[in-house]
Design an enzyme around this catalytic site. Sequence first.
Site, PDB file in Angstrom:
ATOM      1  CG  ASP A 154       6.976   7.114   4.122  1.00  0.00           C
ATOM      2  OD1 ASP A 154       6.865   6.013   4.686  1.00  0.00           O
ATOM      3  OD2 ASP A 154       6.116   7.595   3.363  1.00  0.00           O
ATOM      4  CG  ASP A 198      -0.034   4.502   3.483  1.00  0.00           C
ATOM      5  OD1 ASP A 198       0.237   5.503   4.159  1.00  0.00           O
ATOM      6  OD2 ASP A 198       0.716   4.059   2.592  1.00  0.00           O
TER       7      ASP A 198
HETATM    8  C1  GLA Z   1       3.864   6.138   1.979  1.00  0.00           C
HETATM    9  C2  GLA Z   1       3.194   6.875   3.113  1.00  0.00           C
HETATM   10  C3  GLA Z   1       2.132   7.791   2.566  1.00  0.00           C
HETATM   11  C4  GLA Z   1       2.750   8.757   1.585  1.00  0.00           C
HETATM   12  C5  GLA Z   1       3.468   7.997   0.497  1.00  0.00           C
HETATM   13  C6  GLA Z   1       4.249   8.926  -0.391  1.00  0.00           C
HETATM   14  O1  GLA Z   1       2.987   5.236   1.380  1.00  0.00           O
HETATM   15  O2  GLA Z   1       2.692   5.982   4.049  1.00  0.00           O
HETATM   16  O3  GLA Z   1       1.513   8.487   3.624  1.00  0.00           O
HETATM   17  O4  GLA Z   1       3.645   9.598   2.267  1.00  0.00           O
HETATM   18  O5  GLA Z   1       4.370   7.045   1.021  1.00  0.00           O
HETATM   19  O6  GLA Z   1       4.902   8.259  -1.393  1.00  0.00           O
END
Ligand code: GLA
Length: 747
Positions: free
Chosen positions: A488, A557
Amino acid sequence: MKKTLLAAGLAVLMILPAGAAMRRKPKAFTHETVEVPAIEAEIIAISAGNSSLILLADEDRLLYTLHYGSKVADPQEYKGYRTARFTENGNLNYTYPSTGGEFVGVPALHVRYADGNHNTDLRYQSHKTTRSGNVETTEIFLKDYVTLLEVKLIYEAYQKENVLIEHSVITNPGKEPVELLDYASGSMYIEADNYLLTHFHGAWAHEMQVEREMLGYDTKVIESLRGVQATQSQNPSFMLSLNTREFSETGGEVVAGALQWSGNFRLSFTRNESGRVNVLGGISPFASAYPLKKGESFETPGMIWTWSADGAGGASRNLHRWARNYGIYNGGSVNPTLLNSWEGAYFSFTTKTLTDMIDDAASMGLEMFVLDDGWFGNAYPRNGDAAGLGDWQLNTSKIPEGIDYVASYAHDKGLKFGIWIEPEMVNPASELALAHPEWIVQSPGRENYQIRNQWVLDLANPAVQDFIYGVFDSVMQMSPSIDYVKWDCNRIIESFYSNYLSKEQDRFYVDYVQGFYSVMRRIREKYPSVIVQCCSSGGGRVDYGALRYFNEVWTSDDTDAEIRVHVQYATSLIYPACIMGCHVSDVPNHQTRNVTPLKFRFDVACAGRLGMELQPKNLNEAERALADRCITSYKQYRDLVFAGDLYRLASPEDGPWYALMYVSQGKDRAVVFTYSTAFQVRDTGGQPFRLQGLDPARKYKVTELNVDSSCWWGSGRSFSGSFLAGGGFNPVIRHKYDSAIFLLEAE
Ligand code: GLA
């Protein structure tokens, strides 16, 4: 005495007025130190499957682009070609236009020399073409006749996929350093009556939103200056539909492009008074006057081009085939279905929460469990997003049994195991931030702003690159049962400053991305088979630069299936379904509060790499049964999703339906997805979706999946490809969130 280029290993030349040249009237010149002898004009033809790029090195050694588009049977017919345009004042279609010479306009190359001079006038020296299997590579050598700055243009032509990748290598052979002010990867001239540009803007939870506009007589720029997470607001890709004002999936010429770069980029489309459009693609020059010392070279990232006469659908299929064969890490493989812990558990879990989720995932037929954020940090435990990033040690109070215990538990249940990391980032509340403040991107004496309570680590610094590689490596050492890593990257860069680069801050944005790629190369050497997902607050790093190292992306997301219809549609214009992580989540949706039926959520997620992201215990018995059914049937046809040819049948940008299908290479199997996002008040008998890509003469048995009673009268029967393509396929997809999946099997 005149020093000649011959002395530098080059032919002596002199400029002759040349009848075949593109210029209105070539001007002879004599340079004090260098003579430049004329050559015989030469056509350089590059073909990529069904498309041709025709270049001309004229008598003056100026290199022009004459044609990009349909295949030219005999490129030599372009000898003597003259433009029909009224004036070419400044509008010369130089293949790699530089600031200098007779060119005036947006340059691919703009160099500032040590004496302050901005002029570069590239002349053709030689070229060579080599072939290795499906890929033909042409290298063209150019040189400035005063400074001797060298540019090598490299074209890789993928014959079966109709794709051309262009990039350049710029070398400073002089004694003094130079600065690269603009350094595009490639430039393409396109000639049409008008040009409809499709590109993609977005935001968090709203990535890849389609924008269409006609190009006017000016320069249209698509650019990201976010440093990292570059693609959340703009994607480095586009489609140009030619000679039309209407976007068509099935007809007309389309040129599509995408840049292999994960940082600041710029695509520019200049339509000058000649009416022709020059497209430039490359690294954004913003705050990046790249220094080249004596003898140093700079290699630009690849600019991918494709041309199709079959509308947007043809251009997408070219890109998808290329991507699966060459552009994506292990692009030919099928990534497992999974349950991700994020929306089901967020930061609050114990070992038991995880093992229960694994049990549930196994019982629903999913193939992997991914432990998302929240498993690390002790001095600064990661119980929320305000602490712990940087401290990649197991949080022993949350999971005292250890990661290997959870990973082995998953393996024992027949599931693979994945884990989340965000190694480029650091929370101020972390041991890392205290130990290595010099690794943090921050401008001395200024406020260092936080986004999501975090800062960015300086990947331009080799010590930070080692640290980040070490994070991945040490996480992998926690258990031999780790099969998948979700990587990420949850913020952008602003107020950039690298302690390591000190006075050379102009290198920062470029060196950061190159540092990232260098880490990924090391990871891939040691861990060739681990599946790595590229996530950046969702789709903040969806580009063909990163995809060389990553198997898939977290598309957004936003898990609301209605929003996903738009995101997945737009992503599919450039990127294949095999990279799209698509998850079924809870309702009301955690991002939008929207409520959609579970069937609709599954039908949307099944058009990519299916996953679930919720607490399975919240599903009732009927929902569990539907989940089992959808997951089981997905496994029957997912080979088509991962490797079939995509045909988009209806666009959610143009109406209330989205419909798409994937067809096997042998045209013997296909799967069709149809969705409605609004009530069709005037619709009486269902929507005819004209199926594509089938063999008209073959008969296909059509079966609607995951239902007891079908929304199409013909489900369970066999029909010819021509019937299905001709409007006979008219399932009743009428109410908001109606959806259906049909499997087609040739008899
Ligand atoms: C980001 C990612 C999510 C999740 C969060 C965790 O927003 O896109 O899918 O993994 O971080 O903190």
